[in-house]
Design a protein around this motif. Structure first.
Motif, PDB file in Angstrom:
ATOM      1  N   ALA A   1       3.795  26.564 -17.825  1.00 24.87           N
ATOM      2  CA  ALA A   1       3.556  27.914 -17.405  1.00 24.87           C
ATOM      3  C   ALA A   1       5.097  28.595 -17.473  1.00 24.87           C
ATOM      4  N   TRP A   2       6.136  28.445 -16.942  1.00 21.88           N
ATOM      5  CA  TRP A   2       7.223  29.049 -17.205  1.00 21.88           C
ATOM      6  C   TRP A   2       7.491  29.375 -18.179  1.00 21.88           C
ATOM      7  N   GLU A   3       7.662  28.193 -19.189  1.00 20.56           N
ATOM      8  CA  GLU A   3       7.892  28.353 -20.759  1.00 20.56           C
ATOM      9  C   GLU A   3       7.164  29.486 -21.288  1.00 20.56           C
ATOM     10  N   LYS A   4       5.877  29.343 -21.116  1.00 20.03           N
ATOM     11  CA  LYS A   4       4.999  30.361 -21.497  1.00 20.03           C
ATOM     12  C   LYS A   4       5.250  31.806 -21.381  1.00 20.03           C
ATOM     13  N   GLU A   5       5.580  32.017 -20.008  1.00 21.11           N
ATOM     14  CA  GLU A   5       5.886  33.339 -19.503  1.00 21.11           C
ATOM     15  C   GLU A   5       7.204  33.700 -20.172  1.00 21.11           C
ATOM     16  N   ARG A   6       8.269  32.873 -20.122  1.00 22.70           N
ATOM     17  CA  ARG A   6       9.657  33.071 -20.846  1.00 22.70           C
ATOM     18  C   ARG A   6       9.266  33.636 -22.164  1.00 22.70           C
ATOM     19  N   ALA A   7       8.582  32.836 -23.057  1.00 20.84           N
ATOM     20  CA  ALA A   7       8.406  33.288 -24.236  1.00 20.84           C
ATOM     21  C   ALA A   7       7.747  34.437 -24.654  1.00 20.84           C
TER      22      ALA A   7
ATOM     23  N   GLU B   1       0.822  -1.089  -0.268  1.00 18.88           N
ATOM     24  CA  GLU B   1       0.158  -0.163   0.044  1.00 18.88           C
ATOM     25  C   GLU B   1       0.936   1.170  -0.054  1.00 18.88           C
ATOM     26  N   GLU B   2       1.807   1.288   0.679  1.00 23.81           N
ATOM     27  CA  GLU B   2       2.581   2.408   0.897  1.00 23.81           C
ATOM     28  C   GLU B   2       3.332   2.600  -0.557  1.00 23.81           C
ATOM     29  N   LEU B   3       4.004   1.636  -0.961  1.00 20.27           N
ATOM     30  CA  LEU B   3       4.572   1.505  -2.291  1.00 20.27           C
ATOM     31  C   LEU B   3       3.563   2.115  -3.411  1.00 20.27           C
ATOM     32  N   ALA B   4       2.269   1.728  -3.314  1.00 22.03           N
ATOM     33  CA  ALA B   4       1.226   2.174  -4.502  1.00 22.03           C
ATOM     34  C   ALA B   4       1.190   3.702  -4.052  1.00 22.03           C
ATOM     35  N   ARG B   5       1.138   4.163  -2.912  1.00 22.68           N
ATOM     36  CA  ARG B   5       0.746   5.520  -2.339  1.00 22.68           C
ATOM     37  C   ARG B   5       1.938   6.340  -2.994  1.00 22.68           C
ATOM     38  N   LEU B   6       3.097   5.995  -2.788  1.00 25.08           N
ATOM     39  CA  LEU B   6       4.391   6.500  -3.273  1.00 25.08           C
ATOM     40  C   LEU B   6       4.467   6.803  -4.874  1.00 25.08           C
ATOM     41  N   ARG B   7       3.972   5.776  -5.484  1.00 25.77           N
ATOM     42  CA  ARG B   7       3.962   5.787  -6.764  1.00 25.77           C
ATOM     43  C   ARG B   7       2.900   6.753  -7.446  1.00 25.77           C
ATOM     44  N   ARG B   8       1.739   6.848  -6.927  1.00 26.18           N
ATOM     45  CA  ARG B   8       0.679   7.911  -6.925  1.00 26.18           C
ATOM     46  C   ARG B   8       1.222   9.257  -6.712  1.00 26.18           C
ATOM     47  N   GLU B   9       1.859   9.422  -5.579  1.00 23.47           N
ATOM     48  CA  GLU B   9       2.285  10.780  -5.235  1.00 23.47           C
ATOM     49  C   GLU B   9       3.333  11.267  -6.243  1.00 23.47           C
ATOM     50  N   LYS B  10       4.083  10.207  -6.533  1.00 21.27           N
ATOM     51  CA  LYS B  10       5.183  10.493  -7.572  1.00 21.27           C
ATOM     52  C   LYS B  10       4.383  10.905  -8.994  1.00 21.27           C
ATOM     53  N   ALA B  11       3.546  10.387  -9.448  1.00 25.96           N
ATOM     54  CA  ALA B  11       2.904  10.567 -10.722  1.00 25.96           C
ATOM     55  C   ALA B  11       2.422  11.812 -10.599  1.00 25.96           C
ATOM     56  N   GLU B  12       1.520  12.359  -9.504  1.00 25.87           N
ATOM     57  CA  GLU B  12       0.913  13.603  -9.323  1.00 25.87           C
ATOM     58  C   GLU B  12       2.156  14.825  -9.272  1.00 25.87           C
ATOM     59  N   LEU B  13       3.357  14.241  -8.682  1.00 25.65           N
ATOM     60  CA  LEU B  13       4.208  15.362  -8.754  1.00 25.65           C
ATOM     61  C   LEU B  13       4.834  15.830 -10.105  1.00 25.65           C
ATOM     62  N   VAL B  14       5.009  14.629 -10.879  1.00 25.30           N
ATOM     63  CA  VAL B  14       5.587  14.679 -12.395  1.00 25.30           C
ATOM     64  C   VAL B  14       4.548  15.522 -12.993  1.00 25.30           C
ATOM     65  N   LYS B  15       3.125  15.440 -13.105  1.00 25.47           N
ATOM     66  CA  LYS B  15       2.206  16.195 -13.356  1.00 25.47           C
ATOM     67  C   LYS B  15       2.153  17.516 -13.275  1.00 25.47           C
ATOM     68  N   GLN B  16       2.266  17.618 -12.010  1.00 24.38           N
ATOM     69  CA  GLN B  16       2.202  19.178 -11.247  1.00 24.38           C
ATOM     70  C   GLN B  16       3.730  19.901 -11.830  1.00 24.38           C
ATOM     71  N   HIS B  17       4.743  19.210 -11.944  1.00 25.87           N
ATOM     72  CA  HIS B  17       5.967  19.843 -12.485  1.00 25.87           C
ATOM     73  C   HIS B  17       5.936  20.076 -14.107  1.00 25.87           C
ATOM     74  N   ALA B  18       5.302  19.205 -14.759  1.00 21.50           N
ATOM     75  CA  ALA B  18       5.094  19.501 -16.015  1.00 21.50           C
ATOM     76  C   ALA B  18       4.148  20.742 -16.216  1.00 21.50           C
ATOM     77  N   LYS B  19       2.863  20.874 -15.676  1.00 21.03           N
ATOM     78  CA  LYS B  19       2.057  22.197 -15.565  1.00 21.03           C
ATOM     79  C   LYS B  19       2.926  23.518 -15.218  1.00 21.03           C
ATOM     80  N   GLU B  20       3.811  23.230 -14.254  1.00 19.74           N
ATOM     81  CA  GLU B  20       4.322  24.656 -13.964  1.00 19.74           C
ATOM     82  C   GLU B  20       5.809  24.797 -14.831  1.00 19.74           C
ATOM     83  N   LYS B  21       6.342  23.930 -15.559  1.00 20.45           N
ATOM     84  CA  LYS B  21       7.271  24.056 -16.531  1.00 20.45           C
ATOM     85  C   LYS B  21       6.478  24.636 -17.753  1.00 20.45           C
TER      86      LYS B  21
END
Length: 97
Positions: free
Chosen positions: A68-74, A46-66
């Motif tokens: 947005a930053w790239e759009k602002e830079r342009a 369960e802990e491993l599954a939770r960590l994998r879900r959390e990591k996937a969510e962080l990857v999504k969040q990072h991609a969105k932030e990236k």
């Protein structure tokens, strides 16, 4: 309750990149296939599954932030180019007076 390896992995989780460190520590302990040949306890699975879900969510969040930053830079680069052209025109106009 947690074994020595689990405590060390939990301590690693509190530092930068903790989610990946904890997931890596668990995978090292049980094997890279993620199931440890059936050696994982239910709570560990369960802990491993939770960590994998959390990591996937962080990857999504990072991609969105990236994105947005790239759009602002342009946009800022476009503004800079307009200002450069404006200064050139202003200088040319000033010299022609």
């Amino acid at each position: 309750m947690l074994g020595h390896h689990h405590r060390a992995a939990a301590d690693a989780a509190s530092s930068a990149g903790g989610v990946q460190a904890l997931q890596g520590a668990l995978l090292d302990e049980v094997g890279r296939d993620g199931n440890g040949g059936g050696k994982l306890k239910e709570s560990e699975q369960e802990e491993l599954a939770r960590l994998r879900r959390e990591k996937a969510e962080l990857v999504k969040q990072h991609a969105k932030e990236k994105a947005a930053w790239e759009k602002e830079r342009a946009e800022l680069e476009d503004e800079r180019d307009v200002l450069k052209r404006s200064v050139v025109l202003w200088v040319k106009d000033s010299l022609n007076r």
